[in-house]
Design an enzyme around this catalytic site. Structure first.
Site, mmCIF file in Angstrom:
data_model
loop_
_atom_site.group_PDB
_atom_site.id
_atom_site.type_symbol
_atom_site.label_atom_id
_atom_site.label_comp_id
_atom_site.label_asym_id
_atom_site.label_seq_id
_atom_site.Cartn_x
_atom_site.Cartn_y
_atom_site.Cartn_z
ATOM 1 N N HIS A 183 4.532 -4.275 2.402
ATOM 2 C CA HIS A 183 4.790 -5.493 3.187
ATOM 3 C C HIS A 183 4.162 -6.701 2.466
ATOM 4 C CE1 HIS A 183 4.945 -8.240 6.543
ATOM 5 N NE2 HIS A 183 5.177 -7.313 7.457
ATOM 6 N N GLU A 287 9.643 -7.644 1.160
ATOM 7 C CA GLU A 287 9.047 -6.325 1.354
ATOM 8 C C GLU A 287 9.951 -5.220 0.814
ATOM 9 O OE1 GLU A 287 8.038 -6.054 5.555
ATOM 10 O OE2 GLU A 287 7.988 -8.257 5.627
#
Length: 317
Positions: A183, A287
């Protein structure tokens, strides 16, 4: 430290640490330190790059290659640095689910891996000066919401480029299904001036429209409002073009079929206690993941590896 905002305290050597955090021999460029909030971390300082990796979550909080003026990874000045609380920024590991748990609203968002202490199992530096670290999280029944037996290893290569590889092995006797994401929060001069290439004409799920499926246009993505999208069936590299800093950041990947793009914009930034009200202008998440319809299923004894590599270049204009 490491190019982050001055509000962040500097890590210090753990000369009086309450317990050992690693028995692995460290190369001279790597040391164990007391990081923000007293959390133990690894500090890397080599001729090629500086970096900071927290044992909690095997979390890369900073990576600053030599010769690069501005931070590459974004970190909120309001981030929690406390046991069992997620760090806002850097590269959290989402595993074994992404977003809220599908059945238990009380389960931690994005899984338990980013809240757990990982174990350092490797620390090396090669002749070129690249530092290679590996941290492990393994066990069975670490969460009542995901009771499987597994081993996850986060392999991090720190140099003029940053490579992160999440290796997941099924150590049980039955198949299991999981979601995963690196992330990554990127530091940008102003989200309203950057553009993102690599996802043109791609299909995506718009989480702000209830997961409705849409298709991207032919032009680079630009940002004018809150954005939360899962791009499907994509293995493409993405490039952030940051004209105010005259640089690009490229994210290439392998073992990943989804890319998530996120910026909270004004209202959501105000609503998050670990996110500064005005910090939304300086970040963009791109991400690398396998989420939603791209969740992975591993047979007993099988291993899956998902990797992302980051590279910063001057625009040359």
């Amino acid at each position: 430290m490491l190019g982050e905002r001055p509000a962040a305290p500097v890590a210090s050597d753990m000369t009086s640490a309450p317990r050992p955090v690693s028995s692995i021999p460290l190369p001279p460029s790597v040391r164990i330190a007391e990081g923000r909030g007293g959390l133990p971390c690894l500090v890397v300082a080599s001729p090629l790059a500086r970096a900071e990796i927290y044992f909690q979550g095997a979390h890369v909080a900073a990576w600053h290659p030599a010769g690069v003026r501005d931070p590459v990874l974004w970190l909120s000045a309001r981030s929690h640095f406390a046991p069992g609380k997620p760090i806002r920024g850097g590269v959290p590991i989402c595993f074994p689910w992404f977003g809220p748990h599908p059945e238990n609203a009380a389960a931690p968002a994005h899984g338990f891996a980013r809240l757990r202490e990982w174990t350092l199992i490797e620390a090396l530096e090669d002749e070129a000066g690249t530092v290679r670290l590996a941290l492990e999280l393994a066990g069975e029944g670490l969460s009542p919401d995901w009771p499987h037996r597994f081993r996850a290893v986060h392999r991090i290569e720190i140099g003029s480029r940053l490579r992160m590889a999440l290796e997941v092995r099924n150590d049980g006797t039955d198949p299991f299904t999981f979601e995963e994401a690196l992330h990554t929060y990127f530091d940008v001069a102003d989200i309203r001036t950057v553009s993102l290439t690599g996802l043109e004409r791609g299909e995506y799920l718009d989480k702000l429209a209830g997961g409705r499926q849409s298709r991207e246009g032919n032009d680079p993505i630009r940002f004018t409002a809150e954005t939360d999208r899962v791009y499907l069936d994509t293995q493409a590299a993405c490039t952030i073009d940051d004209p105010d800093r005259r640089r690009t950041i490229t994210v290439s990947k392998s073992g990943s079929d989804a890319t998530v793009v996120w910026n909270p914009w004004i209202a959501k930034a105000h609503a998050m206690p670990d996110f500064g009200d005005d910090e939304w202008t300086g970040m963009l998440c791109v991400e690398t993941g396998n989420v939603n319809v791209h969740a992975r299923t591993l047979a007993a004894g099988a291993t899956h590896i998902m990797a992302a590599m980051l590279e910063v270049k001057d625009r040359g204009d």
